[in-house]
Design a protein around this motif. Sequence first.
Motif, PDB file in Angstrom:
ATOM      1  N   ILE A 317       0.845  -1.205   0.000  1.00  0.00           N
ATOM      2  CA  ILE A 317       0.000   0.000   0.000  1.00  0.00           C
ATOM      3  C   ILE A 317       0.875   1.248   0.000  1.00  0.00           C
ATOM      4  O   ILE A 317       0.648   2.203  -0.756  1.00  0.00           O
ATOM      5  CB  ILE A 317      -0.945  -0.002   1.212  1.00  0.00           C
ATOM      6  N   LEU A 318       1.887   1.224   0.862  1.00  0.00           N
ATOM      7  CA  LEU A 318       2.806   2.350   0.972  1.00  0.00           C
ATOM      8  C   LEU A 318       3.490   2.630  -0.366  1.00  0.00           C
ATOM      9  O   LEU A 318       3.533   3.770  -0.840  1.00  0.00           O
ATOM     10  CB  LEU A 318       3.844   2.030   2.051  1.00  0.00           C
ATOM     11  N   ALA A 319       3.987   1.578  -0.981  1.00  0.00           N
ATOM     12  CA  ALA A 319       4.691   1.740  -2.256  1.00  0.00           C
ATOM     13  C   ALA A 319       3.750   2.244  -3.346  1.00  0.00           C
ATOM     14  O   ALA A 319       4.119   3.109  -4.158  1.00  0.00           O
ATOM     15  CB  ALA A 319       5.320   0.412  -2.668  1.00  0.00           C
ATOM     16  N   ALA A 320       2.522   1.717  -3.363  1.00  0.00           N
ATOM     17  CA  ALA A 320       1.578   2.102  -4.408  1.00  0.00           C
ATOM     18  C   ALA A 320       1.184   3.565  -4.298  1.00  0.00           C
ATOM     19  O   ALA A 320       1.211   4.308  -5.294  1.00  0.00           O
ATOM     20  CB  ALA A 320       0.336   1.202  -4.337  1.00  0.00           C
ATOM     21  N   PHE A 321       0.848   4.002  -3.096  1.00  0.00           N
ATOM     22  CA  PHE A 321       0.357   5.373  -2.952  1.00  0.00           C
ATOM     23  C   PHE A 321       1.485   6.399  -3.021  1.00  0.00           C
ATOM     24  O   PHE A 321       1.332   7.439  -3.674  1.00  0.00           O
ATOM     25  CB  PHE A 321      -0.422   5.516  -1.646  1.00  0.00           C
ATOM     26  N   ILE A 322       2.596   6.106  -2.374  1.00  0.00           N
ATOM     27  CA  ILE A 322       3.696   7.074  -2.427  1.00  0.00           C
ATOM     28  C   ILE A 322       4.347   7.060  -3.804  1.00  0.00           C
ATOM     29  O   ILE A 322       4.561   8.112  -4.422  1.00  0.00           O
ATOM     30  CB  ILE A 322       4.727   6.771  -1.326  1.00  0.00           C
ATOM     31  N   GLY A 323       4.650   5.854  -4.301  1.00  0.00           N
ATOM     32  CA  GLY A 323       5.272   5.755  -5.620  1.00  0.00           C
ATOM     33  C   GLY A 323       4.384   6.286  -6.719  1.00  0.00           C
ATOM     34  O   GLY A 323       4.825   7.055  -7.596  1.00  0.00           O
ATOM     35  N   GLY A 324       3.100   5.929  -6.681  1.00  0.00           N
ATOM     36  CA  GLY A 324       2.169   6.394  -7.709  1.00  0.00           C
ATOM     37  C   GLY A 324       1.989   7.895  -7.692  1.00  0.00           C
ATOM     38  O   GLY A 324       1.992   8.562  -8.740  1.00  0.00           O
ATOM     39  N   SER A 325       1.847   8.454  -6.487  1.00  0.00           N
ATOM     40  CA  SER A 325       1.616   9.902  -6.404  1.00  0.00           C
ATOM     41  C   SER A 325       2.857  10.690  -6.804  1.00  0.00           C
ATOM     42  O   SER A 325       2.747  11.724  -7.472  1.00  0.00           O
ATOM     43  CB  SER A 325       1.193  10.279  -4.977  1.00  0.00           C
ATOM     44  N   LEU A 326       4.043  10.213  -6.439  1.00  0.00           N
ATOM     45  CA  LEU A 326       5.265  10.920  -6.821  1.00  0.00           C
ATOM     46  C   LEU A 326       5.515  10.814  -8.329  1.00  0.00           C
ATOM     47  O   LEU A 326       6.049  11.753  -8.944  1.00  0.00           O
ATOM     48  CB  LEU A 326       6.461  10.381  -6.039  1.00  0.00           C
ATOM     49  N   THR A 327       5.121   9.695  -8.924  1.00  0.00           N
ATOM     50  CA  THR A 327       5.230   9.569 -10.384  1.00  0.00           C
ATOM     51  C   THR A 327       4.303  10.559 -11.079  1.00  0.00           C
ATOM     52  O   THR A 327       4.702  11.246 -12.041  1.00  0.00           O
ATOM     53  CB  THR A 327       4.879   8.133 -10.815  1.00  0.00           C
ATOM     54  N   LEU A 328       3.064  10.645 -10.597  1.00  0.00           N
ATOM     55  CA  LEU A 328       2.124  11.612 -11.155  1.00  0.00           C
ATOM     56  C   LEU A 328       2.628  13.033 -10.944  1.00  0.00           C
ATOM     57  O   LEU A 328       2.502  13.889 -11.839  1.00  0.00           O
ATOM     58  CB  LEU A 328       0.753  11.423 -10.492  1.00  0.00           C
TER      59      LEU A 328
END
Length: 659
Positions: A317-328
């Motif tokens: 969950i941590l990787a998905a939300f932090i990684g996804g949001s920083l990519t966006l």
Amino acid sequence: MTVELGHLALILAFLVAIVQMIVPMVGADRGWSDWMRVAVPAATVQFILTLVAFLVLMTAFATSDFSVKLVAENSNSAQPLIYRLSGTWGNHEGSMILWMLILTLFGAMVAWWGENLPPTLKARVLSVQATIAVAFFGFILLTSNPFVRLDNPPWDGQELNPLLQDPGLAFHPPFLYLGYVGLSMAYSFAIAALIEGRVDASWARWVRPWTLVAWVFLTIGIAFGSIWAYYELGWGGWWFWDPVENVSFMPWLISCALLHSAIVVEKRDTLKSWTILLAILAFAFSLIGAFIVRSGILTSVHSFANDPERGMYLLLILAAFIGGSLTLYAWRASALRSDSVFGMVSRESGLVMNNLLLVTATFVVFVGTIWPLVAEVATGRKVSVGPPFFDLAFSPFMIAIAVILPVFAVLPWKRGSLARSVADLRGALVLAVVLGGLAWTFETGRSLLAPVGIALGVWVVAGAIAEMLRRARLGEVPISETWRRLRNLPRADWGKAISHSGFGVTIFGIAAITAWAVEDIRAVQPGESFDFAGKTIRFISEEPVRGPNYSAERGLVELVENGKVVAILHPEKRVYDVQRMATTEAAIDRGITRDVYVALGDQQADGSWALRTYVKPYANWIWGGAMLMALGGVVSLTDRRYRVGAPARKARPAAVPAE
């Protein structure tokens, strides 16, 4: 059957969250208003279903339904009702239901009170909020179901952790979660803005109240936890730099930076990209906190669980939300550039410096918190990072913030004069120096900590007052006009002054208790007295007492000052019946300028009792300052700009069809 109803409500909430995650986002992308409108009823239904699940679980704890595994493991029929109820969230599974209740509540509040939001932004915000809900509903249903039944229920339960059987810990987690999870709203607004590619003053006015609400609750929650540690653990300490304390403190620091940065976006239409990043980081640190508390990777008295499966799910969950949001963010950040310029000496520059100091301080706390884990993985050796590191590495940033805060608060936007700002604050500066010098005189050369801390605290408080009086033109216009101007100042300005003053009061309290606290540990026979810090302590007697679910040895201690008994104290040493865990219940004579703190230890072989006595100067000013900070946030929330948000756009008149 009631418990199964709670489980069903969770499953239905999960399904509604999936709908809310997909349909409004597609509607916003395609311009389909009917699809976008699905977000409002979906958010409401999702909250109601989660509330049903939470109330069902609470009912199971209140009625001591030990057929529910979670109740059997975390409650006991002999516990007072308040602790049976707080047992609902005094464990991993139940606390996750509380987490979800607050998450869905914030989404529902945006649905109910977000009439002034543009339809596409509102739809996307609620869709992002639902995405978070989907992830955590899935986590609960797959790894942390609180409604599991036992085939052979016990006659009685195993009892809530005795350390949590305290009024402070009954209320500390809900306030803390309202802050932790409330930051999800700032995150949802940030991601929605990135998807739309638009951040402006209106966006800042919409996101700031939600961030402020979360910050207020987080401030209160941290203060409650500190008060509990002070009187419950028997050490007289108010902050221990424990990993779980740190993971609540880091989102607080980042949200402070976010609140100040959003002001610049609102007033000057700049720092947009930076503000979006702070909104992402604020919630990211909340997720990091959830991972640390529930994965067991770091040891803490606050940890809920030590389960690799849960830890791995949370890590994903941590990787998905932090990684996804920083990519966006990386993809969209170029669209958030601003052409606004400002001088090196300006309010914008002060807020930028404030942000940099807060973010760097957060990074220091983060490194100190995870370094034992990194060192163990890298070298195989266990390393401890304790208060000396944090005090040395963290304190300079707070000192720097205290020094610059009054000066930059009075600077004008765009460009200003540092000399003129300092001149406006000369009264505050003189007062701070005088009181700091007075403290140094009392110190008789022992330490600079108290004089410097007191001077900084007075500087911040007096600076906040001086700023308000300067805006009211005290000394330039008649007193009646000054009073009128003060009354007419925006409530956000009053809130800022109160919060800054609270920060100064807390600095004062920390400096005083750190520099001037004294302690005494000795074995004392019943009837014996001793002198300590200008007071006489009489240990009258000790007697066994019985509580609802514990046995205790209770001391009777008289506090004598100037020949008079000013307080009778009853410190206790408790042993709880089920877990056989001993706790220390300190007795405290509280005062405005000092606390006298007495903790009862173990009985010695000769019949004497170990007695720990502390005098803690200005201890309550630490938490009084925290509550002042929270009060300032509440006052700011009543400002009309943040109560109603940006003005609603006027509807265009409908076109008249040609005949």
